[in-house]
Design a protein around this motif. Structure first.
Motif, PDB file in Angstrom:
ATOM      1  N   LEU A 171       0.832  -1.198   0.000  1.00 40.20           N
ATOM      2  CA  LEU A 171       0.000   0.000   0.000  1.00 40.20           C
ATOM      3  C   LEU A 171       0.870   1.253   0.000  1.00 40.20           C
ATOM      4  O   LEU A 171       1.905   1.305   0.655  1.00 40.20           O
ATOM      5  N   VAL A 174      -0.614  -1.828   9.170  1.00 37.81           N
ATOM      6  CA  VAL A 174      -1.634  -0.826   9.499  1.00 37.81           C
ATOM      7  C   VAL A 174      -2.290  -1.206  10.827  1.00 37.81           C
ATOM      8  O   VAL A 174      -2.915  -2.267  10.936  1.00 37.81           O
ATOM      9  N   LEU A 219      -2.451  -6.358   4.792  1.00 38.87           N
ATOM     10  CA  LEU A 219      -2.270  -4.970   4.371  1.00 38.87           C
ATOM     11  C   LEU A 219      -0.912  -4.481   4.861  1.00 38.87           C
ATOM     12  O   LEU A 219      -0.650  -4.445   6.064  1.00 38.87           O
ATOM     13  N   TRP A 257       2.314  -1.486   4.142  1.00 38.84           N
ATOM     14  CA  TRP A 257       2.807  -0.295   3.456  1.00 38.84           C
ATOM     15  C   TRP A 257       4.058  -0.619   2.652  1.00 38.84           C
ATOM     16  O   TRP A 257       4.821  -1.512   3.007  1.00 38.84           O
ATOM     17  N   ALA A 277      -8.678  -5.175   4.390  1.00 36.76           N
ATOM     18  CA  ALA A 277      -7.634  -4.506   3.614  1.00 36.76           C
ATOM     19  C   ALA A 277      -8.219  -3.720   2.452  1.00 36.76           C
ATOM     20  O   ALA A 277      -7.767  -2.619   2.133  1.00 36.76           O
ATOM     21  N   GLY A 308      -7.399   0.442   3.088  1.00 37.70           N
ATOM     22  CA  GLY A 308      -6.400   1.076   2.232  1.00 37.70           C
ATOM     23  C   GLY A 308      -6.907   2.349   1.558  1.00 37.70           C
ATOM     24  O   GLY A 308      -6.345   3.435   1.758  1.00 37.70           O
ATOM     25  N   ASN A 357      -5.993   6.440   2.393  1.00 40.30           N
ATOM     26  CA  ASN A 357      -5.488   7.332   1.358  1.00 40.30           C
ATOM     27  C   ASN A 357      -6.360   8.582   1.257  1.00 40.30           C
ATOM     28  O   ASN A 357      -5.857   9.706   1.134  1.00 40.30           O
TER      29      ASN A 357
END
Length: 199
Positions: A34, A72, A87, A89, A174, A178, A182
């Motif tokens: 992500l 996350v 999930l 990053w 997820a 995500g 954002n």
């Protein structure tokens, strides 16, 4: 005695190999990573000049221990923290958020934005902050981004602070967390850019 030494040596090798697997040799690679994507439209070209003291430097924000990871966090009550399954990053959230804010300021204001490694070129405005929340809250069924920003100008002779916060609904998966993160991060970045643009 020789046999005991051989057993101990074999055990040490096994522990060493096992440690390698735990440190990443045998770790499963995430299916996807992500990142944060700026929502503000990019100008076709940028050609700007700043007088002394007019440039902006966005520093990497301070983050709590729960965010010092590429995963996350899920806040479950005042003291319980887990992590969203599947999930991850592409980088730590403090660095991703710094990049997002810097790019949003560049796209939406007329400021010259410098990388922290270029800050010696012009003292200008320095933006520091504390990114205290950047994850999913299971009690609210929403993601939360909270950023306490500080702008210092003229070598610290003038200092301003402000808290920015944005929430977006999500279901904890997820696929929902995500995009929600954002969106919330972009709302905060846009408000920070507007604030900086008026300083």
């Amino acid at each position: 005695m020789i046999r005991l030494s051989r057993i101990m040596a074999s055990a040490a090798i096994a522990l060493s190999l096992g440690g390698c697997a735990l440190l990443g040799g045998g770790a499963k690679t995430p299916a996807w990573l992500l990142t944060l994507t700026p929502a503000a439209a990019a100008p076709p070209s940028i050609n700007r000049t700043a007088s002394v003291g007019e440039s902006v430097t966005i520093d990497v924000p301070v983050i709590p221990e729960a965010l010092r990871t590429t995963r996350v966090p899920v806040q479950s009550g005042p003291i319980a923290i887990a992590y969203v399954k599947d999930l991850t990053w592409v980088d730590r959230p403090d660095k991703l958020f710094q990049d997002l804010v810097a790019e949003t300021v560049t796209r939406t204001t007329n400021r010259v934005v410098l990388d922290p490694r270029q800050s010696n070129l012009d003292p200008g405005l320095t933006v520091t902050g504390n990114l205290s929340r950047f994850g999913f809250d299971s009690q609210e069924n929403a993601v939360l981004v909270r950023y306490d920003a500080t702008v210092s100008a003229n070598g610290g002779s003038a200092v301003r602070t402000r808290r920015f916060e944005a929430r977006e609904p999500a279901d904890g998966t997820a696929a929902s967390v995500g995009p929600a993160l954002n969106s919330a991060a972009n709302r905060v970045a846009a408000e920070v850019a507007q604030w900086i643009g008026g300083v």
